[in-house]
Design a protein around this motif. Structure first.
Motif, mmCIF file in Angstrom:
data_model
loop_
_atom_site.group_PDB
_atom_site.id
_atom_site.type_symbol
_atom_site.label_atom_id
_atom_site.label_comp_id
_atom_site.label_asym_id
_atom_site.label_seq_id
_atom_site.Cartn_x
_atom_site.Cartn_y
_atom_site.Cartn_z
ATOM 1 N N ASP A 1 0.821 -1.209 0.000
ATOM 2 C CA ASP A 1 0.000 0.000 0.000
ATOM 3 C C ASP A 1 0.856 1.260 0.000
ATOM 4 N N VAL A 2 2.005 1.201 0.673
ATOM 5 C CA VAL A 2 2.930 2.337 0.668
ATOM 6 C C VAL A 2 3.555 2.491 -0.720
ATOM 7 N N VAL A 3 3.957 1.400 -1.328
ATOM 8 C CA VAL A 3 4.525 1.441 -2.677
ATOM 9 C C VAL A 3 3.519 2.051 -3.657
ATOM 10 N N ALA A 4 2.248 1.669 -3.543
ATOM 11 C CA ALA A 4 1.218 2.199 -4.437
ATOM 12 C C ALA A 4 1.028 3.695 -4.243
ATOM 13 N N ARG A 5 1.087 4.150 -2.990
ATOM 14 C CA ARG A 5 0.935 5.583 -2.719
ATOM 15 C C ARG A 5 2.115 6.362 -3.297
ATOM 16 N N VAL A 6 3.304 5.798 -3.163
ATOM 17 C CA VAL A 6 4.486 6.456 -3.728
ATOM 18 C C VAL A 6 4.352 6.567 -5.244
ATOM 19 N N ARG A 7 3.859 5.526 -5.886
ATOM 20 C CA ARG A 7 3.675 5.562 -7.346
ATOM 21 C C ARG A 7 2.686 6.654 -7.741
#
Length: 339
Positions: free
Chosen positions: A257-263
């Motif tokens: 979920d953090v990776v998706a937010r960064v993207r």
């Protein structure tokens, strides 16, 4: 090298004015991977040469190594920067074979003992002066007190030490003019609300909790800082590397979920032609409580890369677009926002 004209901001109600970009010296002590001593010293010299006037270190960093390296440079500097170090850990000599090195690659031969008492704070401060080889430290932070480091039950006796004597020691040092500012340096904002109940503080070093990726400290912490006239230094502006292309968040592999937010944040940055690390570096300073952003480069070359991001122009529309897409917490103060 021509010094840059960095903006300066005042720390609390003190006379200290720090450049909005500082130098954090944890990485220089060799966390996760080794940093040669000459390279570490060269990085500190390079920071001073560029015009950065705020340097932060701590006994924990390399178990004394960072303070030694920083002191080597500052003793020879034409003009000393504003310097902060930390209390809460005493270093005890140990056989290197029995040492708990943690994530430090080549630490000095000590183990750390937590001590937030009156005597512990005074001893820690004097030990830091000796490791630095300097008579003057401007800011003292209480380091890593809180449940994130010690757990709920483990933190209770340590907090009792701070409340029962450690805070008094800090106040005495500040009131006597031995140091100019006091605060806490932690990774969790909740403990800082407890600190406000103990008394008045000048500045807090908060790592990772007010960044382009996460604004969990926005309220009530940041709003209380404004009301209590305390400043905030933002450490970890890249959230352990996830905002500069790494895969770590809070010192561990980032969840999806953090990776998706960064993207999603990076997509907006690309729309405006702004490198994601540049936005991450400059974002915290949009809040009026923040006086400084404190990245931790490992070499002069890494510092030059940070300076390139620092120089990048960021249009107000980037911030407002992030807010409109729900990628910033509601109420985040940003340039160009309508009242």
């Amino acid at each position: 090298m021509t010094q840059r004209a960095f903006e300066k901001r005042r720390i609390g109600e003190t006379a200290l004015e720090v450049t909005t970009l500082g130098l954090g010296c944890a990485s220089l002590a060799g966390i996760f991977s080794a940093v040669p001593a000459d390279q570490a010293r060269a990085t500190v010299r390079h920071a001073l040469a560029t015009g950065i006037n705020y340097v932060d270190t701590a006994p924990q960093y390399g178990l004394g190594r960072s303070e030694h390296l920083v002191g080597d440079v500052l003793r020879e500097a034409r003009s000393r920067p504003i310097l902060s170090t930390k209390v809460g850990r005493l270093l005890r000599p140990v056989d290197p074979a029995a040492q708990d090195k943690g994530n430090w690659i080549d630490p000095l031969p000590f183990n750390q003992q937590y001590d937030y008492s009156y005597d512990g704070v005074m001893r820690s401060f004097e030990d830091s002066q000796q490791r630095l080889g300097l008579e003057k430290v401007d800011i003292l932070y209480v380091h890593d007190i809180g449940t994130a480091t010690h757990g709920v039950e483990g933190n209770k006796p340590l907090w009792a030490q701070l409340a029962g004597g450690g805070y008094k020691a800090l106040r005495e040092l500040r009131d006597a003019g031995v140091v100019k500012a006091i605060g806490l340096g932690v990774n969790e904002w909740q403990i800082l609300m407890d600190a406000f109940a103990l008394g008045d503080w000048d500045v807090f070093l908060l790592a990772g909790r007010y960044t382009l990726l996460e604004q969990t400290s926005l309220t009530p912490f940041m709003t209380t800082c404004i009301a209590r006239k305390a400043s905030v230094v933002i450490g970890g502006p890249f959230n352990s590397g996830i905002l500069v292309g790494g895969d770590k968040f809070n010192y561990a592999k980032a969840p999806e979920d953090v990776v998706a937010r960064v993207r999603a944040i990076e997509t907006v940055c690309k729309e405006f032609g702004v490198p994601l690390p540049a936005a991450a570096l400059q974002f915290p300073l949009t809040h009026p409580a923040v006086c400084n952003v404190l990245p931790g480069p490992r070499s002069p070359e890494e510092l030059d890369g940070i300076l390139d991001w620092w120089d990048a122009h960021i249009p107000d529309a980037l911030w407002t677009t992030l807010a409109e897409k729900g990628l910033l917490a509601e109420g985040t103060p940003i340039p160009g926002a309508t009242a």
